[in-house]
Design an enzyme around this catalytic site. Structure first.
Site, mmCIF file in Angstrom:
data_model
loop_
_atom_site.group_PDB
_atom_site.id
_atom_site.type_symbol
_atom_site.label_atom_id
_atom_site.label_comp_id
_atom_site.label_asym_id
_atom_site.label_seq_id
_atom_site.Cartn_x
_atom_site.Cartn_y
_atom_site.Cartn_z
ATOM 1 C CE LYS A 15 -10.060 -2.466 -9.341
ATOM 2 N NZ LYS A 15 -10.741 -1.160 -8.468
HETATM 3 C C1 LIG Z 1 -11.824 -1.244 -7.644
HETATM 4 C C2 LIG Z 1 -11.979 -0.363 -6.774
HETATM 5 C C3 LIG Z 1 -12.570 -0.370 -5.519
HETATM 6 C C4 LIG Z 1 -13.239 -1.714 -5.237
HETATM 7 O O1 LIG Z 1 -12.174 -2.647 -5.043
HETATM 8 P P1 LIG Z 1 -12.680 -4.390 -5.094
HETATM 9 O O2 LIG Z 1 -11.465 -5.103 -5.049
HETATM 10 O O3 LIG Z 1 -13.693 -4.195 -6.277
HETATM 11 O O4 LIG Z 1 -13.651 -4.487 -4.056
HETATM 12 C C5 LIG Z 1 -12.398 0.745 -4.638
HETATM 13 N N1 LIG Z 1 -11.928 1.875 -4.927
HETATM 14 C C6 LIG Z 1 -11.066 1.935 -6.125
HETATM 15 C C7 LIG Z 1 -10.741 3.357 -6.516
HETATM 16 C C8 LIG Z 1 -11.421 0.989 -7.079
HETATM 17 O O5 LIG Z 1 -10.595 1.247 -8.380
#
Ligand SMILES: *Cc1c(COP(=O)(O)O)cnc(C)c1O
Length: 490
Positions: free
Chosen positions: A110
């Protein structure tokens, strides 16, 4: 480049307007009016830095930002905050290449988008001469919350409110959020799961009375979730960058296809890979990996999206999601940009919790393959990868690897494959410690156990975390989210 709502709202917006609004007035999501072609010859990008690639890609979509404005956004975002000099190392282990997206400030992917979103937003506010404060309303399955808090803490002209599911995030994730400092930050645990948090946030966006009350305080709402197009566009850059890295390493020749595997929750990360493919990156299959909450696996195989099913808490909590918001964007593109069709499907989702797409959309789903892994398979995959290759990955990435191995076995497809590695193993230390055979239920003890066993450096994000004071301890009912927002901002 302009952006329009997936549900047909009449006015198209500039990038700056779309980033400020977060979600369209008709509850649709902003999508680019056209998907541009790659702005460069990929072969000629070898040797370029992450920042250079990101600037070219993001600047192509947000072309209302001047070159100087975009440069400042990039410079502010991708700097020493990242613990890896190349920002996104691409590492071979086992049968795949791992795109390590977790070397930012909060140790999850993120950070890739949330370190630039505050710059994109504050620049947009200047461009639009926005005199209101912007409040970033965020629902999180664990990682977005902390990355958004780090990105927006003490950013002038903004407030940030995060809702996370109480008992729905790892101990480390929870402590990262509840210890967040900053004069403009507000963090609430809600009694409910991520879907409840996300629905609550979307309802607040729809509530005219909230907007009126906030306008009196001089506040406007926006979002740091991947419903904000300012989250998605920066994510396209790393797929392009990693392809270039494979060229540099001699693993590919220019034009050779790759498969991309993405551990998927809200469908944001894999949608960014889809955009990269549409822009001309030679991607063969987009492989969508889910945990036991496998609503997307079923959808991509059958064309029926059905949320009327049990919700499971798993060891990959950031993917414990049943309503994947960004799927709406994919459906819009595959429907031939038919906003009426999207309104019908989303009305079905609201009323019946399910929808079935017409054949025209279903045909486009063949670009994707899908699979899922349960808790035990995830555990075993972490242990096996470490034993066989001395490579450590987290629970979400393990889900992706297991789904990839299943895919290879069943299809015989040996195309070189990139796997999005979405978090540091230390964020899910107790699960990972158990998988490695050094079980430790307390998250912080588990960090030590995993470190002792593997020697893999612990990210800066985790050092001193245990001792940090808890600054946010409110637990609210999911029906109280609106009041919590109004109280926080008054
Ligand atoms: C948010 C997240 C995901 C999923 O990603 P999306 O964009 O919501 O599909 C997968 N793995 C981790 C560690 C995340 O923080």
């Amino acid at each position: 480049m302009k952006f329009r709502s997936t549900r047909g709202y009449e006015r198209e917006m500039t990038g700056a307007e779309a980033v400020i609004q977060g979600i369209a007035p008709d509850r649709g999501l902003f999508v680019p009016t056209e998907i541009p072609e790659m702005p460069f010859d990929i072969a000629e990008m070898q040797g370029k830095s992450y920042q250079e690639v990101a600037k070219a890609i993001i600047g192509l979509f947000f072309d209302d930002y001047t070159e100087e404005e975009m440069q400042r956004c990039i410079d502010g975002a991708y700097d020493g905050k990242f613990e890896a000099e190349e920002i996104v190392p691409v590492v071979k282990a086992g049968d795949a290449w791992f795109l390590e997206l977790y070397h930012g400030k909060t140790a999850a992917f993120k950070d890739m988008a949330l370190s630039i979103l505050p710059y994109l937003l504050t620049t947009a506010m200047k461009k639009q001469q926005e005199d209101k404060k912007i409040c970033i309303l965020t629902a999180t399955s664990g990682d977005t919350g902390k990355a958004a808090l780090e990105g927006f803490a003490d950013v002038e002209g903004t407030e940030i409110i995060v809702f996370f599911p109480n008992h729905g995030v790892s101990q480390i994730q929870q402590k990262q959020m509840t210890s967040q400092e900053g004069s403009n930050v507000h963090v609430f645990a809600i009694e409910g799961n991520f879907d409840d948090a996300q629905t609550g946030v979307k309802n607040i966006f729809q509530d005219e009375s909230v907007h009126e009350a906030l306008l009196k305080e001089g506040v406007k709402l926006s979002s740091a979730n991947s419903i904000n197009i300012g989250r998605l566009v920066p994510q396209i850059a790393y797929y392009v960058y990693s392809y270039i890295k494979l060229l540099e390493q001699g693993a590919l020749k220019c034009g050779d296809p790759v498969n991309v595997v993405v551990p998927t929750g809200n469908f944001g990360n894999i949608l960014a890979a889809y955009y990269a493919k549409r822009m001309g990156l030679p991607v063969k299959k987009l492989i969508c990996a889910s945990n036991r909450n496998n609503v997307l696996t079923d959808f991509l195989r059958t064309g029926v999206y059905d949320t009327n099913r049990a919700f499971y808490q798993t060891n990959s909590p950031s993917m414990d999601i049943l309503v994947s918001s960004n799927l709406e964007r994919l459906l819009y593109h595959l429907s031939g940009e038919d906003a009426g069709e999207i309104r019908r499907l989303m009305a079905d989702l609201d009323e019946k919790g399910r929808y079935e797409v017409p054949d025209s959309i279903r045909a486009g789903l063949s670009a994707f393959s899908a699979g899922f892994a349960d808790v035990e398979e995830t555990d075993q995959t972490i242990g096996a990868m470490y034993r066989e290759n001395h490579y450590l990955f987290d629970t979400h990435t393990a889900v992706a690897y297991k789904v990839y191995e299943d895919y290879r076995r069943s299809t015989g497809d040996e195309t070189p494959t990139l796997i999005a590695s979405t978090a540091s193993a230390y964020k899910f230390a107790s699960s990972v410690a158990e998988s490695l055979g050094v079980p430790e239920t307390d998250g912080f003890r588990a960090i030590d156990a995993v470190h002792e066993y593997t020697g893999v450096p612990v990210p800066r994000a985790m050092s001193g975390l245990e001792e940090k004071p808890v600054l946010h301890d409110q637990v609210i009912d999911r029906t109280e989210m609106k009041e919590a927002v109004l109280r926080a901002l008054s």
